[in-house]
Design a protein around this motif. Structure first.
Motif, short mmCIF file in Angstrom:
data_model
loop_
_atom_site.label_atom_id
_atom_site.label_comp_id
_atom_site.label_asym_id
_atom_site.label_seq_id
_atom_site.Cartn_x
_atom_site.Cartn_y
_atom_site.Cartn_z
N UNK A 61 0.71 -0.99 0.25
CA UNK A 61 -0.19 -0.25 -0.35
C UNK A 61 0.90 0.93 -0.06
N UNK A 62 0.20 2.56 -0.60
CA UNK A 62 1.41 3.45 -0.52
C UNK A 62 1.40 3.77 0.64
N UNK A 63 0.80 3.76 1.48
CA UNK A 63 1.47 4.47 3.15
C UNK A 63 2.55 3.26 3.54
N UNK A 64 2.84 2.26 2.99
CA UNK A 64 3.72 2.03 3.08
C UNK A 64 5.49 2.31 2.50
N UNK A 65 4.98 2.12 1.18
CA UNK A 65 5.84 2.08 0.57
C UNK A 65 6.27 3.47 0.05
N UNK A 66 5.59 4.25 0.58
CA UNK A 66 6.31 5.94 0.76
C UNK A 66 7.48 5.79 2.08
N UNK A 67 7.62 4.92 3.12
CA UNK A 67 8.55 4.83 4.59
C UNK A 67 9.80 4.05 3.78
N UNK A 68 9.99 3.41 2.18
CA UNK A 68 10.44 2.29 2.54
C UNK A 68 11.58 2.35 0.32
N UNK A 69 10.54 2.62 -0.20
CA UNK A 69 10.83 3.09 -2.04
C UNK A 69 12.47 3.91 -1.92
N UNK A 70 12.67 4.37 -1.17
CA UNK A 70 14.36 4.71 -1.06
C UNK A 70 15.28 3.89 -1.13
N UNK A 71 14.58 2.79 -0.14
CA UNK A 71 15.73 1.94 -0.34
C UNK A 71 16.18 1.33 -1.45
N UNK A 72 17.96 0.90 -1.70
CA UNK A 72 18.80 0.70 -2.54
C UNK A 72 18.55 -0.38 -3.24
N UNK A 73 17.96 -1.43 -2.68
CA UNK A 73 17.94 -2.98 -3.42
C UNK A 73 16.27 -3.80 -2.62
N UNK A 74 15.32 -2.96 -3.07
CA UNK A 74 13.88 -4.09 -2.72
C UNK A 74 13.63 -5.31 -3.49
N UNK A 75 13.89 -6.40 -2.11
CA UNK A 75 13.36 -7.60 -2.67
C UNK A 75 12.12 -8.05 -1.66
N UNK A 76 10.94 -8.59 -2.22
CA UNK A 76 9.98 -8.83 -2.68
C UNK A 76 8.86 -10.24 -1.80
N UNK A 77 8.52 -10.77 -1.26
CA UNK A 77 7.89 -11.73 -1.25
C UNK A 77 6.96 -12.05 -0.96
N UNK A 78 6.17 -12.86 -1.82
CA UNK A 78 4.18 -12.09 -2.02
C UNK A 78 3.67 -13.49 -2.31
N UNK A 79 2.92 -13.78 -2.84
CA UNK A 79 2.51 -14.75 -2.62
C UNK A 79 0.77 -14.16 -4.03
#
Length: 345
Positions: free
Chosen positions: A293-311
């Protein structure tokens, strides 16, 4: 109010126990960007007792000038003398912009100072930029350009508001820690120090500190972590976070979480990432069972590398992820942990 009299970008350089807080260096980084757009300079306001030796460290991180207010009444943070000090600096030097960290101290100090200098304050900002104010100017006034556009979450993080203060100065904002980036330090830089003391007369508003008791908190500051293993509602339960704990241990990371996890009581608020939590910029961010959700990604989208695990292969988190794995986290995370453990041996 003659707006043209107000020049320069000022930051409140918070210090605790004669140690500059990290937020001060972050504010200097953003202040340099804003000052460049306005063709002006950056001033740090350092308030305390015996704090003058700290001025050079502020210059190293971008302060063109350091105004030092040094007085025994300022030894420990107290609302009244600190508000008096910063308000007097603003009235004396007339900055165009004043930035304060949205820390426990800054949240207390900022509103009181803005009221004393008769201006507005936008709290808990996550973005600052110079631009044109989009609304019509007041009757008899020209449209103002080069305004400080202050962006912050609103309505519980469900929307984003951009706010300007076109008719009063200074333009004031408190800024969430971890959002802005420090500049590369220029070692050996010496501060241009200006000493200023408005005088302090204790009155009924001066609280008396009888004792300072420092608590030991085991929870780490996720905004400082280099590797974060973050879990969301999809982790399933508080007990299931053991999978994330093991992954974090294997790679020297720290566990964090989404708002849904905090709302469910699985993890404390201090570990929450997002608009209503903390903004983080780790080198590696694992988003496990987080929808994005945008509320979460706004707080972490500047991370150097993002690895997502989701079904859910259509989860929004994959839009911001550098690497994505679609599948059951209960199977993937243990396998990933085992592979990483063997790799680091």
């Amino acid at each position: 109010m003659a707006l043209e009299e107000y020049k320069g970008v000022f930051i409140f350089a918070e210090q605790v126990d004669n140690q500059i807080s990290n937020i001060a260096y972050e504010l200097l980084g953003k202040a340099k960007d804003l000052a460049k757009d306005l063709s002006t300079d950056v001033t740090a306001v350092l308030i305390g007792s015996g704090v003058k030796p700290l001025a050079d460290s502020l210059a190293v991180y971008g302060a063109d000038r350091v105004i030092v207010v040094d007085d025994p009444e300022l030894k420990d943070y107290r609302t009244e003398p600190y508000a008096h000090a910063l308000a007097c600096v603003i009235n004396e030097y007339k900055p165009e912009i004043v930035l304060v960290g949205a820390t426990a101290i800054g949240r207390d100090l900022g509103p009181r100072v803005s009221a004393r200098v008769a201006t507005g304050l936008t709290a808990d900002c996550t973005s600052l930029e110079i631009g044109d104010f989009p609304l019509e100017a007041k009757e008899g006034q020209e449209q103002l350009h080069n305004q400080l556009l202050m962006t912050r979450p609103a309505f519980g993080g469900n929307t984003i508001a951009t706010i300007a203060c076109p008719y009063n100065r200074p333009q004031m904002a408190t800024v969430r820690p971890g959002v802005m980036q420090k500049i590369a330090p220029v070692d050996g830089t010496k501060a241009n120090v200006v000493e200023y003391n408005p005088g302090f007369t204790p009155d009924s508003k001066y609280v008396e500190i009888l004792e300072v008791v420092k608590s030991v908190v085991e929870t780490v500051d996720i905004s400082e972590a280099k590797i974060l293993v973050s879990g969301g509602r999809g982790v399933g339960s508080a007990e299931n976070f053991k999978l994330l704990d093991e992954l974090a241990e294997a790679i020297g990371g720290t566990v964090s979480c989404s708002r849904a996890v905090v709302d469910n009581g699985w993890k404390p608020k201090d570990l929450q990432v997002g608009q209503t939590g903390k903004t983080v910029r780790p080198n590696v961010y694992f988003a496990i069972g987080i929808s994005g959700a945008i509320q979460h990604t706004a707080g972490m989208e500047e991370s150097d590398i993002i690895i997502a695990i989701n079904k859910d292969e259509s989860a929004p988190i994959f839009d911001v992820a550098d690497y994505g794995i679609v599948g059951d986290l209960n199977k993937i995370v243990p396998m990933l942990t085992a592979q990483l453990r063997s790799a680091v041996k």
